[in-house]
Design a protein around this motif. Structure first.
Motif, PDB file in Angstrom:
ATOM      1  N   ALA A  33       4.304  39.572 -22.494  1.00 49.10           N
ATOM      2  CA  ALA A  33       4.501  38.357 -23.287  1.00 49.10           C
ATOM      3  C   ALA A  33       5.100  37.242 -22.437  1.00 49.10           C
ATOM      4  O   ALA A  33       4.678  36.088 -22.523  1.00 49.10           O
ATOM      5  N   ASP A  34       6.075  37.618 -21.600  1.00 43.93           N
ATOM      6  CA  ASP A  34       6.707  36.602 -20.767  1.00 43.93           C
ATOM      7  C   ASP A  34       5.719  36.066 -19.723  1.00 43.93           C
ATOM      8  O   ASP A  34       5.675  34.859 -19.454  1.00 43.93           O
ATOM      9  N   GLY A  35       4.920  36.960 -19.163  1.00 42.98           N
ATOM     10  CA  GLY A  35       3.934  36.545 -18.172  1.00 42.98           C
ATOM     11  C   GLY A  35       2.854  35.650 -18.771  1.00 42.98           C
ATOM     12  O   GLY A  35       2.428  34.667 -18.167  1.00 42.98           O
ATOM     13  N   THR A  80       3.825  33.270 -11.388  1.00 43.28           N
ATOM     14  CA  THR A  80       4.803  33.140 -12.468  1.00 43.28           C
ATOM     15  C   THR A  80       5.142  34.511 -13.041  1.00 43.28           C
ATOM     16  O   THR A  80       4.289  35.370 -13.203  1.00 43.28           O
ATOM     17  N   ASP A  81       6.410  34.711 -13.361  1.00 39.97           N
ATOM     18  CA  ASP A  81       6.962  35.956 -13.914  1.00 39.97           C
ATOM     19  C   ASP A  81       6.804  37.150 -12.965  1.00 39.97           C
ATOM     20  O   ASP A  81       7.015  38.280 -13.367  1.00 39.97           O
ATOM     21  N   PHE A  82       6.404  36.938 -11.789  1.00 41.39           N
ATOM     22  CA  PHE A  82       6.551  37.904 -10.699  1.00 41.39           C
ATOM     23  C   PHE A  82       6.410  37.143  -9.391  1.00 41.39           C
ATOM     24  O   PHE A  82       6.188  35.927  -9.411  1.00 41.39           O
ATOM     25  N   ASP A 105       9.935  32.602 -11.088  1.00 45.22           N
ATOM     26  CA  ASP A 105      10.178  33.988 -11.507  1.00 45.22           C
ATOM     27  C   ASP A 105      11.652  34.182 -11.830  1.00 45.22           C
ATOM     28  O   ASP A 105      12.486  33.296 -11.584  1.00 45.22           O
ATOM     29  N   HIS A 106      11.963  35.353 -12.375  1.00 41.97           N
ATOM     30  CA  HIS A 106      13.367  35.659 -12.692  1.00 41.97           C
ATOM     31  C   HIS A 106      13.729  37.094 -12.318  1.00 41.97           C
ATOM     32  O   HIS A 106      14.749  37.608 -12.750  1.00 41.97           O
ATOM     33  N   HIS A 107      12.865  37.752 -11.549  1.00 43.18           N
ATOM     34  CA  HIS A 107      13.177  39.111 -11.098  1.00 43.18           C
ATOM     35  C   HIS A 107      14.050  39.081  -9.846  1.00 43.18           C
ATOM     36  O   HIS A 107      14.061  38.099  -9.119  1.00 43.18           O
ATOM     37  N   GLN A 108      14.726  40.199  -9.614  1.00 48.59           N
ATOM     38  CA  GLN A 108      15.568  40.350  -8.431  1.00 48.59           C
ATOM     39  C   GLN A 108      14.718  40.130  -7.170  1.00 48.59           C
ATOM     40  O   GLN A 108      13.746  40.858  -6.966  1.00 48.59           O
ATOM     41  N   SER A 132      14.002  33.449 -18.472  1.00 48.48           N
ATOM     42  CA  SER A 132      12.848  34.345 -18.297  1.00 48.48           C
ATOM     43  C   SER A 132      11.865  33.711 -17.318  1.00 48.48           C
ATOM     44  O   SER A 132      12.078  32.586 -16.832  1.00 48.48           O
ATOM     45  N   GLY A 133      10.757  34.401 -17.074  1.00 48.71           N
ATOM     46  CA  GLY A 133       9.701  33.824 -16.264  1.00 48.71           C
ATOM     47  C   GLY A 133       9.143  32.571 -16.926  1.00 48.71           C
ATOM     48  O   GLY A 133       8.865  31.563 -16.271  1.00 48.71           O
ATOM     49  N   ALA A 134       8.995  32.639 -18.245  1.00 52.51           N
ATOM     50  CA  ALA A 134       8.490  31.476 -18.993  1.00 52.51           C
ATOM     51  C   ALA A 134       9.491  30.326 -18.926  1.00 52.51           C
ATOM     52  O   ALA A 134       9.098  29.156 -18.870  1.00 52.51           O
ATOM     53  N   GLY A 179      10.430  37.657 -25.792  1.00 47.70           N
ATOM     54  CA  GLY A 179       9.567  38.773 -25.404  1.00 47.70           C
ATOM     55  C   GLY A 179      10.235  39.664 -24.358  1.00 47.70           C
ATOM     56  O   GLY A 179      10.032  40.870 -24.340  1.00 47.70           O
ATOM     57  N   ASP A 180      11.047  39.069 -23.506  1.00 46.03           N
ATOM     58  CA  ASP A 180      11.794  39.849 -22.509  1.00 46.03           C
ATOM     59  C   ASP A 180      13.133  40.318 -23.063  1.00 46.03           C
ATOM     60  O   ASP A 180      13.995  40.770 -22.305  1.00 46.03           O
ATOM     61  N   MET A 181      13.327  40.179 -24.373  1.00 51.51           N
ATOM     62  CA  MET A 181      14.535  40.654 -25.066  1.00 51.51           C
ATOM     63  C   MET A 181      15.803  39.978 -24.557  1.00 51.51           C
ATOM     64  O   MET A 181      16.866  40.591 -24.537  1.00 51.51           O
TER      65      MET A 181
END
Ligand code: C5P
Ligand code: C5P
Ligand code: ZN
Length: 528
Positions: A33-35, A80-82, A105-108, A132-134, A179-181
């Protein structure tokens, strides 16, 4: 003008200028969902800025996926989102001149650097709970509007509508965050909150304090209460009879009137909305249960108080009762009674598409297709719900294996690898499945990806997907599943990453026991 997240503003503008320089852009995004919302935001921003682009989705941005991207003609790739977690691989291709990456993105991040890297974690903002990524894509979209205005209208005269400055896209950013809680403790925080403020200001989102149950728009009242198991209320959760008895005792008319006629204009609106959600007309659903979203404020208050009273009388602890109420994010432009009106239901609808190789359907819905794509998405949603429910039953009935510091199960091919993490998270708290230890889930990798290259199928079959889920309370005690998944997977010849509270990995088949041993040790170190 400053963007929604001041800390990210300079970097966002640099990324936006880089995109504006590009002749065309390849947009690559993640299949959840976020992607999807990230891609929908980015693609609308690119289009409005007049930048030609093409969109691709990946289940995972592994070495093969990055190589395939590098092999395209595109000189500029927007991830985006990765992208952050794979920066080591990406920067090799960048150094080789294959393409210039722009990352929202928002991942480590992996241990490498690149110039056009927009990630909250680089600026002291929590990527698991505050953006989030979004959200990162939205910050970029706002900067793109700013920069392309600079280009197109150099002497000022900027348009001031929400659409012209991309603020209308904030609604999708909120769907992505939910979506990413990122609202899992009841509401959105930090940078997300500033996006919410812009969305409210632009008139695309309304917020209210409301019951924090899933399905307020589309589920008939009894189902809303029966299926809500996040906070278990004895005699209500999972009990159809209990719910019906509970509702019958209330001094309210909770079924649609038998004459089917709506009185005022508000009533007409509501039934039209519900009709759109269910495919039934106004008159034919007389006598059916109403939905939460159709109730008046006073009716909601009556049901909510009765529910809280019931929870108290059945001994549900105060901390859990608090979780029954939270902030609801409603998409103002969507009809009442549809999945699209509620950020949480919208995000589930999107997961039901992209996690089943139909990202095209979810993206079309995000971009405004309310015809065929929405119909298809609703069909996929029924299937997704069934799979989640079967998956949760399977895990709960078979149980998990407990070690000192974690609990795990192996679903093999009985739960799809793309949803096994969602199932693991939802099963936590069920009989025998603790919320005080992280849960690790294994599932066989599927090779039904139409994009996968023939020669990679053999290797995919020799790999197992891992999903790990924790709780915010464990994170406060030191848990970082992203680090755990990365280190433990690499120790057995795999790879992984993600967020502190939710992460994942791929490991070679047959190495699960070694992997669990590694994870157990790492979690022990983090929590002691
Ligand atoms: O790749 P991405 O960042 O979009 O995915 C984040 C994942 O983490 C989602 O599947 C989301 O459901 C999960 N998550 C979770 N619990 C949280 C926060 C995120 O399970 N508290
Ligand atoms: O797939 P799952 O929902 O369990 O993923 C949880 C989080 O871990 C997501 O944010 C996902 O992007 C991340 N992840 C990762 N590397 C992997 C698998 C998952 O970074 N190999
Ligand atoms: Zn995300």
């Amino acid at each position: 003008m400053t963007g929604p997240v001041p800390e990210l503003e300079d970097r966002a503008l640099e990324c936006a200028r880089k995109l504006c320089e590009a002749e065309r852009v390849l947009l690559a995004s993640h299949i959840d969902a976020d992607g999807l919302t990230s891609a929908a935001i980015a693609s609308q921003a690119l289009e409005r800025a007049g930048i030609p682009f093409e969109t691709v989705f990946e289940k995972q941005l592994d070495a093969a996926a990055i190589e395939a991207i590098a092999a395209t003609e595109y000189d500029t790739v927007l991830f985006t989102d990765f992208g952050s977690g794979q920066l080591d691989e990406i920067s090799v291709h960048e150094a080789g001149g294959a393409f210039t990456p722009v990352i929202a993105d928002h991942h480590q991040p992996a241990d490498a650097e690149t110039a056009y890297h927009l990630n909250p974690l680089l600026f002291g903002i929590n990527g698991a709970s505050e953006l989030s990524g979004a959200g990162a894509s939205y910050v970029l979209a706002r900067a793109l509007a700013e920069v392309s205005d600079e280009t197109v209208i150099p002497d000022g005269g900027r348009a001031t509508t929400a659409r012209a400055d991309n603020r209308d896209l904030a609604a999708l950013a909120i769907v992505g965050a939910v979506g990413d809680m990122q609202d899992s403790d009841g509401e959105l925080h930090g940078a997300n909150e500033r996006i919410v403020a812009e969305a409210v200001d632009a008139g695309v989102i309304e917020t209210s304090t409301d019951l924090a149950l899933y399905g307020k728009q589309t589920r008939p009242l009894p189902k809303l209460l029966e299926y809500a198991t996040d906070v278990r209320i004895p005699g209500i959760s999972g009990s159809e009879r209990g719910v019906l008895a509970f509702l019958d005792e209330l001094p309210l008319e909770l079924r649609r009137p038998a004459d089917g006629g709506g009185g005022g204009s508000e009533g007409d609106d509501t039934s039209a909305g519900a009709g759109a959600g269910t495919g039934t007309g106004t008159g034919s659903n007389a006598g059916e249960w109403r939905r939460w979203a159709e109730l008046t404020a006073e009716e909601k208050q009556t049901v909510a108080s009765a529910l809280v009273k019931r929870a108290v009388s059945r001994g549900v602890p105060a901390g859990k009762i608090d979780r029954l109420v939270g902030t609801a994010y409603v998409l103002s432009d969507e009809p009442v009674g549809t999945e699209l009106r509620d950020a949480s239901e919208f995000s589930t609808l999107l997961n039901a598409t992209a996690r089943y190789e139909r990202a095209d359907v979810g993206l079309a819905v995000c971009l405004g297709d309310r015809g065929e794509a929405l119909e298809q998405a609703r069909t996929l949603l029924r299937n997704h719900r069934r799979n989640l429910s079967n998956g949760i039953d399977l895990v709960t009935e078979e149980g998990v294996t407990h070690t000192d510091n974690l609990q795990w199960f192996h679903a093999e091919d009985r739960i799809r690898e793309t949803i096994v993490g969602i199932v693991a998270g939802m099963a936590m708290g069920n009989e025998g499945i603790s919320r005080s230890k992280p849960i690790i889930a294994f599932a066989d990798k599927s090779d039904d990806d139409p994009d996968s290259e023939p020669d990679s199928e053999a290797s995919q079959n020799n790999e197992v997907k891992v999903s790990a889920r924790g709780t915010h309370s464990l994170v406060r005690k030191g848990l970082d599943l992203s680090a755990v998944m990365g280190q433990a997977s690499r120790a057995v010849g795999g790879d992984g990453g993600g967020h502190d509270v939710a992460a994942g990995a791929t490991v070679p088949k047959g190495r699960e026991a070694d992997f669990i041993e590694q994870v157990d040790e790492l979690v022990d170190e983090q929590l002691s």
